[in-house]
Design a protein around this motif. Structure first.
Motif, PDB file in Angstrom:
ATOM      1  N   PRO A   1       0.708  -1.118   0.045  1.00 27.34           N
ATOM      2  CA  PRO A   1      -0.044   0.036   0.112  1.00 27.34           C
ATOM      3  C   PRO A   1       0.809   1.272  -0.043  1.00 27.34           C
ATOM      4  CG  PRO A   1      -0.120  -0.956   2.073  1.00 27.34           C
ATOM      5  CD  PRO A   1       0.383  -2.008   1.218  1.00 27.34           C
ATOM      6  N   ILE A   2       2.167   1.424   0.286  1.00 25.35           N
ATOM      7  CA  ILE A   2       2.737   2.510   0.499  1.00 25.35           C
ATOM      8  C   ILE A   2       3.913   2.518  -0.449  1.00 25.35           C
ATOM      9  CG2 ILE A   2       1.987   3.009   2.956  1.00 25.35           C
ATOM     10  CD1 ILE A   2       4.905   2.302   3.808  1.00 25.35           C
ATOM     11  N   ALA A   3       4.028   1.519  -1.438  1.00 24.63           N
ATOM     12  CA  ALA A   3       5.264   1.358  -2.185  1.00 24.63           C
ATOM     13  C   ALA A   3       5.366   2.599  -3.242  1.00 24.63           C
ATOM     14  CB  ALA A   3       5.348   0.187  -2.874  1.00 24.63           C
ATOM     15  N   ASP A   4       4.491   3.406  -3.418  1.00 22.84           N
ATOM     16  CA  ASP A   4       4.564   4.755  -4.265  1.00 22.84           C
ATOM     17  C   ASP A   4       4.829   5.805  -3.634  1.00 22.84           C
ATOM     18  OD1 ASP A   4       4.613   5.518  -6.809  1.00 22.84           O
ATOM     19  OD2 ASP A   4       2.523   6.429  -6.722  1.00 22.84           O
ATOM     20  N   LEU A   5       5.134   5.668  -2.209  1.00 26.25           N
ATOM     21  CA  LEU A   5       5.355   6.903  -1.398  1.00 26.25           C
ATOM     22  C   LEU A   5       6.678   7.022  -1.247  1.00 26.25           C
ATOM     23  CD1 LEU A   5       2.517   6.664   1.384  1.00 26.25           C
ATOM     24  CD2 LEU A   5       2.435   8.066  -0.907  1.00 26.25           C
ATOM     25  N   MET A   6       7.359   8.266  -1.441  1.00 23.17           N
ATOM     26  CA  MET A   6       8.702   8.438  -1.107  1.00 23.17           C
ATOM     27  C   MET A   6       8.668   8.423   0.603  1.00 23.17           C
ATOM     28  SD  MET A   6      10.622   9.062  -3.615  1.00 23.17           S
ATOM     29  CE  MET A   6      11.290   9.828  -4.930  1.00 23.17           C
ATOM     30  N   LYS A   7       9.954   8.310   1.218  1.00 26.38           N
ATOM     31  CA  LYS A   7      10.225   8.399   2.823  1.00 26.38           C
ATOM     32  C   LYS A   7       9.466   9.529   3.150  1.00 26.38           C
ATOM     33  CE  LYS A   7      11.533   5.876   6.043  1.00 26.38           C
ATOM     34  NZ  LYS A   7      11.579   4.519   6.533  1.00 26.38           N
ATOM     35  N   SER A   8       9.821  10.866   2.611  1.00 26.53           N
ATOM     36  CA  SER A   8       9.252  11.926   3.090  1.00 26.53           C
ATOM     37  C   SER A   8       7.853  11.868   3.346  1.00 26.53           C
ATOM     38  CB  SER A   8       9.937  13.005   2.251  1.00 26.53           C
ATOM     39  OG  SER A   8       9.484  13.036   0.947  1.00 26.53           O
ATOM     40  N   GLU A   9       7.257  11.440   2.122  1.00 21.16           N
ATOM     41  CA  GLU A   9       5.736  11.370   2.298  1.00 21.16           C
ATOM     42  C   GLU A   9       4.986  10.336   3.193  1.00 21.16           C
ATOM     43  OE1 GLU A   9       4.857  12.404  -2.576  1.00 21.16           O
ATOM     44  OE2 GLU A   9       5.649  10.339  -1.934  1.00 21.16           O
ATOM     45  N   VAL A  10       6.070   9.385   3.321  1.00 21.67           N
ATOM     46  CA  VAL A  10       5.609   8.361   4.515  1.00 21.67           C
ATOM     47  C   VAL A  10       5.473   9.054   5.799  1.00 21.67           C
ATOM     48  CG1 VAL A  10       6.335   6.306   6.051  1.00 21.67           C
ATOM     49  CG2 VAL A  10       6.437   6.285   3.563  1.00 21.67           C
ATOM     50  N   TYR A  11       6.464  10.074   6.042  1.00 19.01           N
ATOM     51  CA  TYR A  11       6.588  10.836   7.338  1.00 19.01           C
ATOM     52  C   TYR A  11       5.272  11.975   7.413  1.00 19.01           C
ATOM     53  CZ  TYR A  11      11.040   9.046   9.124  1.00 19.01           C
ATOM     54  OH  TYR A  11      12.009   8.385   9.539  1.00 19.01           O
ATOM     55  N   GLU A  12       5.272  12.332   6.275  1.00 11.61           N
ATOM     56  CA  GLU A  12       3.886  13.283   5.988  1.00 11.61           C
ATOM     57  C   GLU A  12       2.595  12.693   6.458  1.00 11.61           C
ATOM     58  OE1 GLU A  12       1.926  16.398   2.669  1.00 11.61           O
ATOM     59  OE2 GLU A  12       3.912  15.498   2.588  1.00 11.61           O
ATOM     60  N   LEU A  13       2.307  11.481   5.932  1.00  9.50           N
ATOM     61  CA  LEU A  13       1.199  10.848   6.108  1.00  9.50           C
ATOM     62  C   LEU A  13       1.182  10.217   7.527  1.00  9.50           C
ATOM     63  CD1 LEU A  13      -1.285  10.358   4.085  1.00  9.50           C
ATOM     64  CD2 LEU A  13      -0.041   8.085   3.498  1.00  9.50           C
ATOM     65  N   SER A  14       2.277   9.948   8.038  1.00 12.31           N
ATOM     66  CA  SER A  14       1.961   9.288   9.368  1.00 12.31           C
ATOM     67  C   SER A  14       1.861  10.383  10.514  1.00 12.31           C
ATOM     68  CB  SER A  14       3.600   8.727   9.890  1.00 12.31           C
ATOM     69  OG  SER A  14       3.931   7.559   8.811  1.00 12.31           O
ATOM     70  N   GLU A  15       2.365  11.693  10.093  1.00 13.16           N
ATOM     71  CA  GLU A  15       2.144  12.764  11.023  1.00 13.16           C
ATOM     72  C   GLU A  15       0.391  13.016  10.864  1.00 13.16           C
ATOM     73  OE1 GLU A  15       3.490  17.354  12.047  1.00 13.16           O
ATOM     74  OE2 GLU A  15       4.138  16.260  10.053  1.00 13.16           O
ATOM     75  N   PHE A  16      -0.042  13.201   9.682  1.00 16.85           N
ATOM     76  CA  PHE A  16      -1.372  13.346   9.440  1.00 16.85           C
ATOM     77  C   PHE A  16      -2.257  12.188  10.146  1.00 16.85           C
ATOM     78  CE2 PHE A  16      -5.239  12.467   6.816  1.00 16.85           C
ATOM     79  CZ  PHE A  16      -5.974  13.741   7.067  1.00 16.85           C
ATOM     80  N   LEU A  17      -1.853  11.197  10.149  1.00 14.92           N
ATOM     81  CA  LEU A  17      -2.668   9.971  10.573  1.00 14.92           C
ATOM     82  C   LEU A  17      -2.645   9.747  12.379  1.00 14.92           C
ATOM     83  CD1 LEU A  17      -2.686   7.416   7.843  1.00 14.92           C
ATOM     84  CD2 LEU A  17      -4.545   8.846   8.478  1.00 14.92           C
ATOM     85  N   GLY A  18      -1.247  10.458  12.867  1.00 10.46           N
ATOM     86  CA  GLY A  18      -1.236  10.499  14.384  1.00 10.46           C
ATOM     87  C   GLY A  18      -0.477   9.298  14.812  1.00 10.46           C
TER      88      GLY A  18
END
Length: 262
Positions: free
Chosen positions: A162-179
Motif C-alpha cells: 500500500p505505501i510502495a509509491d510513497l517516498m520516505k518523506s511522504e511516509v512521514y507526512e502521511l504518518s504525522e497526518f494520521l497520528g
C-alpha cells in the motif's frame, strides 16, 4: 502532496482489494518503525480485521517499546485491530546451530540478517492463512524501487504494497497526518536485522532525503558528470544499489523455450 486525499485513496484501494480477493482482513508485521506503523494504521482504517504482529529476534528494547506503544494506540482507536507476539529468537538460534559455516563474518552476518526477515515472512503467512487474510507490505518507494533495501522473500514477500509509491518523506507526512506516535516519527530508521544499533543510513551510506534526491535526479536523466562533492558521492551510492538490486525489482527470469524446439 494532498495528504488527506492520498490517505483516503490508499484506504479505499486496500478495501477494494480485500473485497475483490474475498479475504477477511490484513496481517502486518509491526517493527516499531515508521513504515510498518503507517501501513498498519492505513489497514486499520479500512474497517477490516487487522492483525499486528510483533516478531522480535534479539530485538532492541527501544524498538519493542515503540512497536507496543503503536499497537496499543491502534487497539485503543480501532476495535478491528488485534495483535500477537511471536518471539522468534529461539527459532533463529536453532537455525544458526544447524546450518554450516555460521562463524561470524560479513557474509554470514548478512545471510543471517536476511534469514531473520525470511523467518518473519514465514510467520506472517502462517498467521494470514489462519485468519484468511492478506500480508500487507511495508516497503516505501525508495526502498522497493530505488535502492532495493529489503530482503528478497523476506519483507519483500507480501501480497500487496500500500505505501510502495510513497517516498520516505511522504511516509512521514502521511504518518504525522494520521497520528502515528511521535516516538516512531522521531526514531532513526533501522531494519533491526543485525541485532545492534546500526541505522539504515549507516548501512546505505546516505540518508533517505539524499536517496530521494538521487532517485529524482536519475529519473531526470542526470549522470555522474552533473555532480561533485557529496552530491556525486550520494548519486554513486544510489545508482550502484539501484543497479545491483535490479533482481529484486524485476520479475523472476523465465527460460522460455522456443516453439521450434518444443
Amino acid at each position: 502532496m494532498k495528504t488527506e486525499k492520498v490517505a483516503e485513496y490508499i484506504i479505499k484501494w486496500l478495501k477494494d482489494y480485500a473485497e475483490n480477493a474475498k479475504v477477511k482482513g490484513f496481517v502486518v508485521g509491526v517493527s516499531g518503525g515508521i513504515d510498518s506503523a503507517l501501513t498498519s494504521t492505513l489497514c486499520a482504517k479500512t474497517g477490516f480485521p487487522t492483525l499486528c504482529v510483533e516478531m522480535p529476534i534479539h530485538q532492541s528494547p527501544s524498538q519493542v517499546t515503540r512497536a507496543q506503544e503503536h499497537i496499543a494506540q491502534l487497539k485503543n482507536n480501532f476495535n478491528n485491530v488485534s495483535d500477537v507476539r511471536v518471539d522468534l529468537t529461539s527459532t533463529f538460534e536453532d537455525f544458526k546451530n544447524v546450518v554450516p559455516n555460521a562463524d561470524p563474518s560479513p557474509k554470514v552476518d548478512l545471510s543471517l540478517a536476511n534469514t531473520r526477515a525470511r523467518l518473519r515472512m514465514t510467520t506472517l503467512y502462517y498467521l494470514a492463512g489462519l485468519h484468511s487474510s492478506l500480508v500487507a507490505g511495508t516497503g516505501n518507494k525508495v526502498e522497493d524501487f530505488g535502492v532495493g533495501f529489503y530482503t528478497k522473500y523476506g519483507d519483500g514477500g507480501v501480497d500487496l504494497s500500500p505505501i510502495a509509491d510513497l517516498m520516505k518523506s511522504e511516509v512521514y507526512e502521511l504518518s504525522e497526518f494520521l497520528g502515528v506516535p511521535n516516538s516512531i516519527q522521531k526514531a532513526q530508521p533501522t531494519d533491526g536485522l543485525f541485532g545492534d544499533s546500526r541505522t539504515d543510513e549507516d548501512q546505505i551510506g546516505a540518508s533517505y532525503d539524499e536517496l530521494e534526491w538521487a532517485m529524482v535526479m536519475q529519473e531526470k536523466g542526470k549522470s555522474e558528470d552533473d555532480f561533485s562533492g557529496r552530491d556525486l558521492e550520494v548519486f554513486k551510492i544510489y545508482t550502484r544499489l539501484n543497479r545491483i538490486n535490479q533482481h529484486k525489482m524485476l520479475p523472476i527470469p523465465i527460460c522460455e523455450i522456443p516453439k521450434e524446439i518444443r
